[in-house]
Design a protein around this motif. Structure first.
Motif, PDB file in Angstrom:
ATOM      1  N   ASP A 659       0.836  -1.202   0.000  1.00 44.85           N
ATOM      2  CA  ASP A 659       0.000   0.000   0.000  1.00 44.85           C
ATOM      3  C   ASP A 659       0.873   1.257   0.000  1.00 44.85           C
ATOM      4  OD1 ASP A 659      -2.546   1.371   0.186  1.00 44.85           O
ATOM      5  OD2 ASP A 659      -1.996   1.825   2.243  1.00 44.85           O
ATOM      6  N   THR A 660       1.957   1.222   0.770  1.00 39.59           N
ATOM      7  CA  THR A 660       2.878   2.366   0.818  1.00 39.59           C
ATOM      8  C   THR A 660       3.562   2.565  -0.527  1.00 39.59           C
ATOM      9  OG1 THR A 660       3.271   1.973   3.176  1.00 39.59           O
ATOM     10  CG2 THR A 660       4.889   3.307   1.986  1.00 39.59           C
ATOM     11  N   GLU A 661       3.978   1.466  -1.163  1.00 34.83           N
ATOM     12  CA  GLU A 661       4.653   1.558  -2.465  1.00 34.83           C
ATOM     13  C   GLU A 661       3.712   2.115  -3.530  1.00 34.83           C
ATOM     14  OE1 GLU A 661       7.692   1.041  -3.645  1.00 34.83           O
ATOM     15  OE2 GLU A 661       8.529   0.625  -1.664  1.00 34.83           O
ATOM     16  N   LEU A 662       2.455   1.729  -3.498  1.00 34.03           N
ATOM     17  CA  LEU A 662       1.495   2.239  -4.484  1.00 34.03           C
ATOM     18  C   LEU A 662       1.243   3.726  -4.281  1.00 34.03           C
ATOM     19  CD1 LEU A 662      -1.109  -0.700  -4.528  1.00 34.03           C
ATOM     20  CD2 LEU A 662       0.684  -0.207  -6.204  1.00 34.03           C
ATOM     21  N   ALA A 663       1.205   4.147  -3.012  1.00 33.04           N
ATOM     22  CA  ALA A 663       1.008   5.578  -2.725  1.00 33.04           C
ATOM     23  C   ALA A 663       2.183   6.398  -3.227  1.00 33.04           C
ATOM     24  CB  ALA A 663       0.802   5.777  -1.226  1.00 33.04           C
ATOM     25  N   LYS A 664       3.409   5.854  -3.110  1.00 31.25           N
ATOM     26  CA  LYS A 664       4.595   6.561  -3.600  1.00 31.25           C
ATOM     27  C   LYS A 664       4.516   6.800  -5.101  1.00 31.25           C
ATOM     28  CE  LYS A 664       7.881   4.833  -0.115  1.00 31.25           C
ATOM     29  NZ  LYS A 664       9.093   4.000   0.093  1.00 31.25           N
ATOM     30  N   ARG A 665       3.842   5.889  -5.813  1.00 29.43           N
ATOM     31  CA  ARG A 665       3.749   6.004  -7.267  1.00 29.43           C
ATOM     32  C   ARG A 665       2.541   6.827  -7.699  1.00 29.43           C
ATOM     33  NH1 ARG A 665       6.531   1.683  -5.976  1.00 29.43           N
ATOM     34  NH2 ARG A 665       7.990   0.666  -7.422  1.00 29.43           N
ATOM     35  N   GLY A 666       1.809   7.342  -6.727  1.00 29.95           N
ATOM     36  CA  GLY A 666       0.640   8.157  -7.042  1.00 29.95           C
ATOM     37  C   GLY A 666      -0.550   7.352  -7.488  1.00 29.95           C
ATOM     38  N   LEU A 667      -0.579   6.034  -7.172  1.00 28.10           N
ATOM     39  CA  LEU A 667      -1.692   5.173  -7.543  1.00 28.10           C
ATOM     40  C   LEU A 667      -2.717   5.177  -6.412  1.00 28.10           C
ATOM     41  CD1 LEU A 667       0.332   2.176  -9.047  1.00 28.10           C
ATOM     42  CD2 LEU A 667      -0.685   4.109 -10.248  1.00 28.10           C
ATOM     43  N   HIS A 668      -3.959   5.331  -6.754  1.00 31.62           N
ATOM     44  CA  HIS A 668      -5.009   5.496  -5.752  1.00 31.62           C
ATOM     45  C   HIS A 668      -5.649   4.148  -5.415  1.00 31.62           C
ATOM     46  CE1 HIS A 668      -4.582   9.813  -6.153  1.00 31.62           C
ATOM     47  NE2 HIS A 668      -4.701   9.689  -7.470  1.00 31.62           N
ATOM     48  N   TYR A 669      -5.000   3.458  -4.519  1.00 33.02           N
ATOM     49  CA  TYR A 669      -5.513   2.191  -4.012  1.00 33.02           C
ATOM     50  C   TYR A 669      -5.565   2.272  -2.495  1.00 33.02           C
ATOM     51  CZ  TYR A 669      -4.952  -0.149  -8.546  1.00 33.02           C
ATOM     52  OH  TYR A 669      -5.060  -0.511  -9.862  1.00 33.02           O
ATOM     53  N   GLY A 670      -6.343   1.371  -1.905  1.00 29.76           N
ATOM     54  CA  GLY A 670      -6.415   1.297  -0.454  1.00 29.76           C
ATOM     55  C   GLY A 670      -6.745  -0.112  -0.013  1.00 29.76           C
ATOM     56  N   ILE A 671      -6.537  -0.402   1.269  1.00 29.40           N
ATOM     57  CA  ILE A 671      -6.838  -1.721   1.817  1.00 29.40           C
ATOM     58  C   ILE A 671      -8.313  -1.727   2.196  1.00 29.40           C
ATOM     59  CG2 ILE A 671      -6.207  -3.439   3.538  1.00 29.40           C
ATOM     60  CD1 ILE A 671      -3.536  -2.008   3.859  1.00 29.40           C
ATOM     61  N   ALA A 672      -9.099  -2.519   1.501  1.00 28.82           N
ATOM     62  CA  ALA A 672     -10.553  -2.454   1.641  1.00 28.82           C
ATOM     63  C   ALA A 672     -11.109  -3.481   2.608  1.00 28.82           C
ATOM     64  CB  ALA A 672     -11.207  -2.633   0.268  1.00 28.82           C
ATOM     65  N   ALA A 673     -10.755  -4.760   2.454  1.00 30.80           N
ATOM     66  CA  ALA A 673     -11.393  -5.806   3.251  1.00 30.80           C
ATOM     67  C   ALA A 673     -10.400  -6.922   3.527  1.00 30.80           C
ATOM     68  CB  ALA A 673     -12.632  -6.343   2.524  1.00 30.80           C
ATOM     69  N   CYS A 679      -6.613 -16.206   5.214  1.00 28.42           N
ATOM     70  CA  CYS A 679      -5.303 -15.546   5.108  1.00 28.42           C
ATOM     71  C   CYS A 679      -5.260 -14.685   3.851  1.00 28.42           C
ATOM     72  CB  CYS A 679      -4.192 -16.597   5.080  1.00 28.42           C
ATOM     73  SG  CYS A 679      -2.560 -15.982   5.539  1.00 28.42           S
ATOM     74  N   CYS A 680      -6.330 -13.886   3.654  1.00 30.92           N
ATOM     75  CA  CYS A 680      -6.496 -13.140   2.409  1.00 30.92           C
ATOM     76  C   CYS A 680      -6.923 -11.703   2.699  1.00 30.92           C
ATOM     77  CB  CYS A 680      -7.548 -13.828   1.540  1.00 30.92           C
ATOM     78  SG  CYS A 680      -7.681 -13.175  -0.133  1.00 30.92           S
ATOM     79  N   VAL A 681      -6.369 -10.769   1.912  1.00 31.35           N
ATOM     80  CA  VAL A 681      -6.661  -9.339   2.057  1.00 31.35           C
ATOM     81  C   VAL A 681      -7.008  -8.773   0.684  1.00 31.35           C
ATOM     82  CG1 VAL A 681      -5.760  -7.092   2.777  1.00 31.35           C
ATOM     83  CG2 VAL A 681      -5.095  -9.154   4.034  1.00 31.35           C
ATOM     84  N   LEU A 682      -7.938  -7.814   0.649  1.00 28.00           N
ATOM     85  CA  LEU A 682      -8.337  -7.192  -0.608  1.00 28.00           C
ATOM     86  C   LEU A 682      -7.931  -5.720  -0.627  1.00 28.00           C
ATOM     87  CD1 LEU A 682      -9.990  -7.366  -3.295  1.00 28.00           C
ATOM     88  CD2 LEU A 682     -11.944  -6.521  -1.962  1.00 28.00           C
ATOM     89  N   MET A 683      -7.222  -5.336  -1.689  1.00 27.65           N
ATOM     90  CA  MET A 683      -6.947  -3.929  -1.976  1.00 27.65           C
ATOM     91  C   MET A 683      -7.806  -3.528  -3.174  1.00 27.65           C
ATOM     92  SD  MET A 683      -2.794  -3.697  -1.516  1.00 27.65           S
ATOM     93  CE  MET A 683      -2.879  -1.908  -1.449  1.00 27.65           C
ATOM     94  N   ALA A 684      -8.311  -2.293  -3.145  1.00 24.41           N
ATOM     95  CA  ALA A 684      -9.209  -1.853  -4.206  1.00 24.41           C
ATOM     96  C   ALA A 684      -8.829  -0.457  -4.673  1.00 24.41           C
ATOM     97  CB  ALA A 684     -10.655  -1.859  -3.707  1.00 24.41           C
ATOM     98  N   ALA A 685      -9.172  -0.173  -5.931  1.00 28.21           N
ATOM     99  CA  ALA A 685      -8.986   1.176  -6.457  1.00 28.21           C
ATOM    100  C   ALA A 685      -9.970   2.117  -5.782  1.00 28.21           C
ATOM    101  CB  ALA A 685      -9.191   1.179  -7.974  1.00 28.21           C
ATOM    102  N   SER A 686      -9.562   3.370  -5.622  1.00 27.04           N
ATOM    103  CA  SER A 686     -10.391   4.344  -4.898  1.00 27.04           C
ATOM    104  C   SER A 686     -11.716   4.613  -5.595  1.00 27.04           C
ATOM    105  CB  SER A 686      -9.621   5.648  -4.725  1.00 27.04           C
ATOM    106  OG  SER A 686      -9.260   6.191  -6.000  1.00 27.04           O
ATOM    107  N   THR A 687     -11.850   4.245  -6.864  1.00 25.81           N
ATOM    108  CA  THR A 687     -13.120   4.448  -7.569  1.00 25.81           C
ATOM    109  C   THR A 687     -14.224   3.552  -7.012  1.00 25.81           C
ATOM    110  OG1 THR A 687     -12.414   2.853  -9.250  1.00 25.81           O
ATOM    111  CG2 THR A 687     -12.016   5.179  -9.705  1.00 25.81           C
ATOM    112  N   PHE A 688     -13.859   2.565  -6.205  1.00 21.55           N
ATOM    113  CA  PHE A 688     -14.847   1.680  -5.595  1.00 21.55           C
ATOM    114  C   PHE A 688     -15.191   2.131  -4.178  1.00 21.55           C
ATOM    115  CE2 PHE A 688     -13.225  -0.744  -9.087  1.00 21.55           C
ATOM    116  CZ  PHE A 688     -14.346  -1.381  -9.590  1.00 21.55           C
ATOM    117  N   LYS A 689     -15.066   3.418  -3.966  1.00 17.16           N
ATOM    118  CA  LYS A 689     -15.530   4.039  -2.731  1.00 17.16           C
ATOM    119  C   LYS A 689     -16.739   4.918  -3.060  1.00 17.16           C
ATOM    120  CE  LYS A 689     -11.853   4.394   0.708  1.00 17.16           C
ATOM    121  NZ  LYS A 689     -10.970   5.332   1.453  1.00 17.16           N
TER     122      LYS A 689
END
Length: 750
Positions: A659-673, A679-689
């Motif tokens: 998540d930190t690396e994506l933010a450094k590149r200016g990519l709009h993602y976040g940890i959603a669920a 043992c699974c995590v979902l990251m999503a593009a900010s357009t799904f907010k």
């Protein structure tokens, strides 16, 4: 007077001659009486003189060697007596010169503390110093589907350890399903000085496609690759192949008995410069396989001993560098007559062309092709034993443990937390059991078919669809009598709402995948399709699906090669091309990167690389999941154990770093669920907010409305309700409507 004188002289001469004849007659008589003793005495004197001269020369040679003053480190003391044929044991003594044995029929060079004497000898009569130091490293390669050949291979390893000479190192054993062919069959492995490799290959023969067929294809492609030398494996000292077959199915070699072993032997002959150390061995698994194998092993042991002694395969043997016999096999005869098995998919198909062409299924009579998984094959038996229902000749259905869990109200998989899918409403199937990767974490471990192109029979999509639904519901019905199954959920399960095309194999490999998807969508069954990023052409031609996955198992070429073990040589180029296609489809459908984390393979120092890949494909979602260890012995053969399974906190650490690396590149993602139990995590593009809240759930009714309208639409157009609070990052992701239980079914209080 003169006359009288001549007469007197003549009489005296005559008298003289008579006395001379009498003398000769006497000497001849004496010779006849004494010749045998005289000859014996002379022979004895001659042999005595010869022995004396020989002994004198030997002592002189030893003295000469001592006078050379060779450094002491050149000759190391012997720890064991030396034993050679026809030579008495020489015990280590401080004296640098030893006496030769008189019992030898042929005098050999003298030994000085275990090394050779200075007399020049022919290389063919005795090894030189370099040859004498050769050590043989046997490398046993095998392919096994049912485990029989693996057992034979281990038996060969034990026999070599027991019977091989001191110059033979402990054999190494490799399963062809779990190695990279480029490491061993493009060039000889690097080794220490004096170590020579000997390849021993043990293979069965099947009339179905297995990993073995891809190995044969690899050997063929290596031979024909213009970038590679004609004989790139000349660095090994020799090779030999043993094949197992069944004469009931193939009575003769011409009919196919041990045909795959013959193909491997032929291609290895080309790649090694014909360094066939021992003839091809063949055994009937129902008759004499064990006896023939023991004979073959005995020949291998003797051959390796000779190689260690002489440094070559033997005088007159092809590949040894010595004279070639007159009956040398032709180099390209088989290329002119027939090709090998070709690709994995055309097992049993023999062609008269050197290069197999792609098949146009719209014009080709598919009845001439063979099924991918025949019902009589060990592949069929293995998959059905694992719980698969085989549909037709190349498709399969299976219900997962989460389906069984959801029926009993014990929780659904991560799709419930992320996308609103209850596991008991989901059918897990695939229209193609074949795959183009051999991933180290795959649960099938070589039991499913593999291939790079499709050349089997093609079942119609309607038959696959109807058969899949029937088989799935039949398996659901077997849960009717299981304790704890909820009646309402059992009834709900009779109506399939979702289809996960991710069971095993490569779904987009199926030539009619789009028609199959249409059948699903016509019945309002959502489609979640997973591909392994190795078939860009099929991916580009894919119709709209509810959610499209691409497996991202590594962030760089080398890691991908090690963890996915792809069959395609241009696997990285295909991988990158698929990511570009995912980016182009980003605004047509929901796209997902699935990252499977395997500790020791693709976690350490790869976060930045994964971020680069996400920036390239810009997927809607990124699923990060820890690998699930299936706990089979074949997993260990792939280099996988429980130590490679990351703890959930390690997955969380990886996700926050990504998540930190994506933010450094200016990519709009976040940890959603998250779904901690998977043992699974979902990251999503900010357009799904929406209104500052994550909306990862799918509105399935809306999706089918948009699909049937015929109008263009995007993934954000069928966003559903807000992601439940219990599913958000930091809340665990377990549905409170269900009850968690321990291994014995006892309720766990949260």
């Amino acid at each position: 007077m003169e006359a009288l004188g001549r007469i007197g002289t003549s009489q005296s001469c005559s008298s003289s001659f008579e006395s001379h004849d009498d003398c000769n007659a006497g000497l001849l008589a004496v010779w006849h009486l004494t010749r045998l003793p005289i000859l014996c005495i002379l022979a004895g004197v001659f042999l005595t003189l010869k022995w004396w001269l020989s002994r004198r020369n030997s002592v002189g040679l030893g003295e000469q060697i001592v006078e050379l003053k060779i450094p002491a480190q050149t000759f190391q003391p012997l720890s064991k007596p030396i034993t050679e044929p026809g030579i008495s044991n020489i015990q280590p003594t401080p004296t640098p010169v030893t006496k030769p044995s008189l019992s030898r029929a042929k005098r050999e060079p003298k030994r000085v503390l275990g090394s050779k004497a200075g007399r020049r000898v022919s290389p063919k009569s005795h090894p030189n110093s370099e040859t004498a130091s050769i050590r043989i490293q046997p490398m046993i390669f095998f392919s096994s589907l049912t485990g029989s050949t693996e057992a034979y291979a281990k038996s060969v390893q034990e026999q070599l350890i027991e019977k091989a000479s001191a110059s033979t190192l402990e054999p190494q054993i490799y399963d062809l399903s779990y190695i990279d062919y480029d490491d061993y069959f493009i060039s000889a492995p690097e080794s220490e000085a004096g170590i020579k490799y000997c390849y021993l290959v043990l293979v069965p023969t099947y009339n179905i496609d297995t990993v073995l067929n891809n190995f044969i294809l690899h050997l063929e492609e290596t031979h024909h690759d213009f970038r590679i030398d004609n004989a790139p494996l000349t660095g090994i000292i020799g090779y030999s192949v043993f094949g197992f077959g069944d004469r009931e199915g193939w009575p003769t070699e011409e009919d196919g008995f041990c045909s795959q072993a013959k193909d491997i032997d032929r291609w290895l002959a080309k790649l090694t410069g014909r360094r066939r150390a021992f003839p091809l061995g063949m055994g009937d698994v129902k008759a004499d396989a064990k006896a023939r194998l023991m004979e073959w092993v005995g020949g291998i042991v003797e051959t390796m001993s000779n190689i260690a002694e002489t440094g070559s395969l033997g005088e007159g043997v092809i590949g040894s560098g010595d004279a070639v016999e007159s009956d040398v096999e032709e180099d390209d005869t088989e290329d002119k007559v027939k090709s090998t098995l070709g690709d994995l998919e055309d097992i049993g198909i023999r062609t008269n062309t050197k290069t197999s062409l792609a098949i146009d299924f719209t014009t080709t009579d598919t009845n001439t092709l063979k099924p991918m998984v025949p019902k009589t094959s060990p592949t069929y038996a293995s998959l059905t034993k694992q719980g698969y229902a085989i549909i037709g000749s190349h498709s399969g259905v299976k219900i997962c443990r989460w389906t069984k869990s959801a029926l009993r109200g014990r929780g659904s998989c991560y799709k419930r937390s992320f996308y609103g899918i209850a596991s008991h409403l989901c059918m897990e199937t695939t229209p193609s059991l074949s795959c183009s990767n051999k991933c180290v974490f795959c649960w099938r471990h070589g039991t499913n078919p593999v291939g790079t192109t499709w050349r089997w029979q093609v079942d119609p999509p309607e038959m696959i669809y109807d058969g899949a639904k029937e088989a799935h519901l039949k398996k659901i019905k077997t849960m009717r009598g299981v304790p704890g199954v909820k009646a309402e959920r059992f009834q709900e399960a009779m109506r399939i709402r979702h289809c996960a095309l991710s069971l095993v194999g490569e779904p987009i490999f199926y030539p009619h995948i789009n028609e199959f998807l249409t059948l699903l969508h016509n019945d309002h069954i959502s489609s979640f399709l997973v591909c392994n990023a190795q078939h860009p052409d099929q991916l580009a031609a894919l119709n709209n699906v509810t959610q499209l996955y691409v497996s991202i198992d590594a962030s760089n070429k080398e890691s991908l090669r090690k963890i996915d073990r792809p069959l395609h040589r241009d696997f990285w180029e295909r991988f990158i091309k698929c990511l570009d296609i995912i980016r182009s489809r980003r605004y047509d459908m929901r796209t997902v990167y699935r990252l499977t984390l395997v500790k020791g393979f693709n976690i350490d120092d790869e976060v930045s690389g994964y971020a680069d890949l996400i920036a390239r494909g810009l997927p809607c979602f990124v699923e990060i999941k820890g690998v699930t260890y299936c706990g089979t012995s074949t997993s260990a053969g792939a280099g996988l154990s429980m130590s490679n399974v990351p703890f959930y906190h390690e997955v969380q650490t990886f996700v926050t770093a990504l998540d930190t690396e994506l933010a450094k590149r200016g990519l709009h993602y976040g940890i959603a669920a998250e779904h901690a139990h998977s043992c699974c995590v979902l990251m999503a593009a900010s357009t799904f907010k929406r209104n500052g809240k994550w909306c990862t759930i799918i509105d399935y009714d809306r999706y089918f409305q948009l699909l049937e309208s015929g109008e263009p639409f995007g993934p954000e157009d069928y966003m559903g309700e807000d992601t439940p609070e219990w599913a958000l990052w930091g809340n665990g992701g377990f549905d409170p409507a269900d009850q968690r239980v321990d291994r014995k079914g006892r309720a766990i209080e949260i």
